[in-house]
Design a protein around this motif. Structure first.
Motif, short mmCIF file in Angstrom:
data_model
loop_
_atom_site.label_atom_id
_atom_site.label_comp_id
_atom_site.label_asym_id
_atom_site.label_seq_id
_atom_site.Cartn_x
_atom_site.Cartn_y
_atom_site.Cartn_z
N TRP A 7 0.83 -1.21 0.00
CA TRP A 7 0.00 0.00 0.00
C TRP A 7 0.86 1.25 0.00
O TRP A 7 0.48 2.26 -0.57
CB TRP A 7 -0.93 0.00 1.21
CG TRP A 7 -2.12 -0.86 0.99
CD1 TRP A 7 -2.36 -2.08 1.53
CD2 TRP A 7 -3.22 -0.58 0.13
NE1 TRP A 7 -3.55 -2.59 1.05
CE2 TRP A 7 -4.10 -1.68 0.20
CE3 TRP A 7 -3.55 0.48 -0.70
CZ2 TRP A 7 -5.27 -1.74 -0.52
CZ3 TRP A 7 -4.73 0.42 -1.41
CH2 TRP A 7 -5.58 -0.68 -1.31
N TYR A 153 -8.03 -2.56 -5.27
CA TYR A 153 -8.69 -1.52 -4.47
C TYR A 153 -9.75 -0.79 -5.29
O TYR A 153 -10.88 -0.61 -4.85
CB TYR A 153 -7.65 -0.53 -3.94
CG TYR A 153 -8.28 0.72 -3.38
CD1 TYR A 153 -8.86 0.71 -2.11
CD2 TYR A 153 -8.34 1.89 -4.12
CE1 TYR A 153 -9.47 1.85 -1.61
CE2 TYR A 153 -8.94 3.02 -3.63
CZ TYR A 153 -9.50 2.99 -2.38
OH TYR A 153 -10.10 4.12 -1.88
N THR A 157 -13.76 -0.96 -4.37
CA THR A 157 -14.52 0.23 -3.96
C THR A 157 -15.58 0.59 -4.99
O THR A 157 -16.67 1.02 -4.62
CB THR A 157 -13.59 1.43 -3.71
OG1 THR A 157 -12.81 1.68 -4.88
CG2 THR A 157 -12.69 1.18 -2.52
#
Length: 176
Positions: A7, A153, A157
């Motif tokens: 990340w 990610y 989302t």
């Protein structure tokens, strides 16, 4: 020694610009209406078929067939013309089809075959453009170092946002 992406890598300055561009583009796709047209096609078909002239199951199956043909056609079009002309042309035609539906409904012209044809044009050209090209853009713009983490990610989302938007949409339509 090469280490795996983390990340922390996603939030480095050189990776933020493509990350934000791709994320915003995917979020805009949720609100452009293509997903709603697919998920609520039966409601739309029922609304335009007030006279009962069209068979609802035929309309839904034909809409799905149009999407499949549009996806296959897009694969060949991507070889002959670039992504940009394809997206501009398909977005323009889909926008004109949407404008046609809005104009017909504001003029109370509810001919089911005409509205169904405009709906099919919208579905076909939206599928040919942004619906197909945006996932390509996502994988091409993301640097390989962060591609798996960033795309995971972004799609997670976006799917959560799509779920919320899809579930809230009927309540918004009912209140209008």
């Amino acid at each position: 020694e090469r280490r795996l992406s983390s990340w922390k890598d996603c939030f480095q300055a050189q990776y933020m610009k493509p990350f934000i561009i791709v994320h915003i583009a995917n979020l805009i796709l949720i609100f452009c209406g293509m997903y709603l047209a697919i998920f609520y096609a039966s409601d739309f078909m029922s609304a335009i078929n007030k006279t009962g002239d069209l068979d609802l199951s035929f309309m839904l199956v034909f809409t799905s067939a149009v999407r499949v043909v549009a996806m296959i056609f897009t694969c060949f079009l991507l070889f002959w013309c670039g992504r940009r002309p394809l997206c501009i042309f398909s977005g323009s035609v889909a926008g004109l089809a949407t404008l046609g539906v809005a104009t017909a409904m504001s003029l109370h012209f509810f001919h089911p075959w005409f509205l169904f044809l405009l709906f099919l044009i919208y579905v076909a050209f939206s599928t040919c453009g942004l619906f197909t090209v945006l996932p390509l853009l996502t994988t091409e713009m993301m640097p390989s170092r962060i591609r798996s983490v960033a795309c995971g990610y972004i799609y997670t989302t976006d799917d959560i946002g799509l779920f919320i938007f899809t579930k809230v949409f009927p309540f918004v339509v009912r209140d209008i």
